[in-house]
Design an enzyme around this catalytic site. Structure first.
Site, PDB file in Angstrom:
ATOM      1  N   CYS A  68       4.196  -3.279  14.098  1.00  0.00           N
ATOM      2  CA  CYS A  68       3.519  -3.838  12.924  1.00  0.00           C
ATOM      3  C   CYS A  68       2.693  -2.728  12.295  1.00  0.00           C
ATOM      4  O   CYS A  68       2.979  -1.553  12.490  1.00  0.00           O
ATOM      5  CB  CYS A  68       2.692  -5.076  13.279  1.00  0.00           C
ATOM      6  SG  CYS A  68       1.235  -4.736  14.269  1.00  0.00           S
ATOM      7  N   ARG A  69       1.667  -3.067  11.549  1.00  0.00           N
ATOM      8  CA  ARG A  69       0.871  -2.049  10.864  1.00  0.00           C
ATOM      9  C   ARG A  69      -0.010  -1.283  11.844  1.00  0.00           C
ATOM     10  O   ARG A  69      -0.041  -0.073  11.859  1.00  0.00           O
ATOM     11  CB  ARG A  69       0.011  -2.687   9.763  1.00  0.00           C
ATOM     12  CG  ARG A  69      -0.669  -1.664   8.858  1.00  0.00           C
ATOM     13  CD  ARG A  69      -1.555  -2.339   7.842  1.00  0.00           C
ATOM     14  NE  ARG A  69      -2.743  -2.886   8.459  1.00  0.00           N
ATOM     15  CZ  ARG A  69      -3.883  -2.225   8.646  1.00  0.00           C
ATOM     16  NH1 ARG A  69      -4.000  -0.991   8.247  1.00  0.00           N
ATOM     17  NH2 ARG A  69      -4.920  -2.798   9.227  1.00  0.00           N
TER      18      ARG A  69
END
Length: 105
Positions: A68-69
């Site tokens: 993810c980020r």
């Protein structure tokens, strides 16, 4: 297995595994806009909210690395998939820490 008990690997380790041609499923659990701004070439996009509905797209025989980020959403996704019996690993640091090239849509 507790919520905290998820396997982890660094972005560097993932890059080396991909470069070595290891059979892996890289699943990016960010939203479409985030994906479009840059993602790992080998990854497939399954936003976290859709994961329970799309889990049948994943192969239980091939290790999964979740991205993810920053590593928080993928941590949750890793715990979820591990609970379902997948060999899942969280890439710590997320795309913020990814040292490799990024594909942009």
């Amino acid at each position: 297995m507790s919520e905290q008990d998820v396997k982890e690997m660094t972005p560097q380790e993932l890059m080396e595994k991909l470069a070595a041609g290891e059979k892996l499923q890289v699943v990016d659990v960010r939203e479409v806009e985030e994906w479009n701004s840059g993602h790992i070439k080998e990854a497939q996009l399954i936003p976290l909210g859709f994961l329970p509905h799309r889990v049948d797209e994943l192969d239980k025989d091939v290790p999964i690395v979740l991205v993810c980020r920053s590593g928080a959403r993928s941590h949750n996704a890793t715990a979820y998939l591990t609970h379902l019996g997948f060999d899942a690993t969280n890439m710590v640091g997320g795309m913020l820490a990814w040292p490799g090239e990024k594909e942009v849509e």
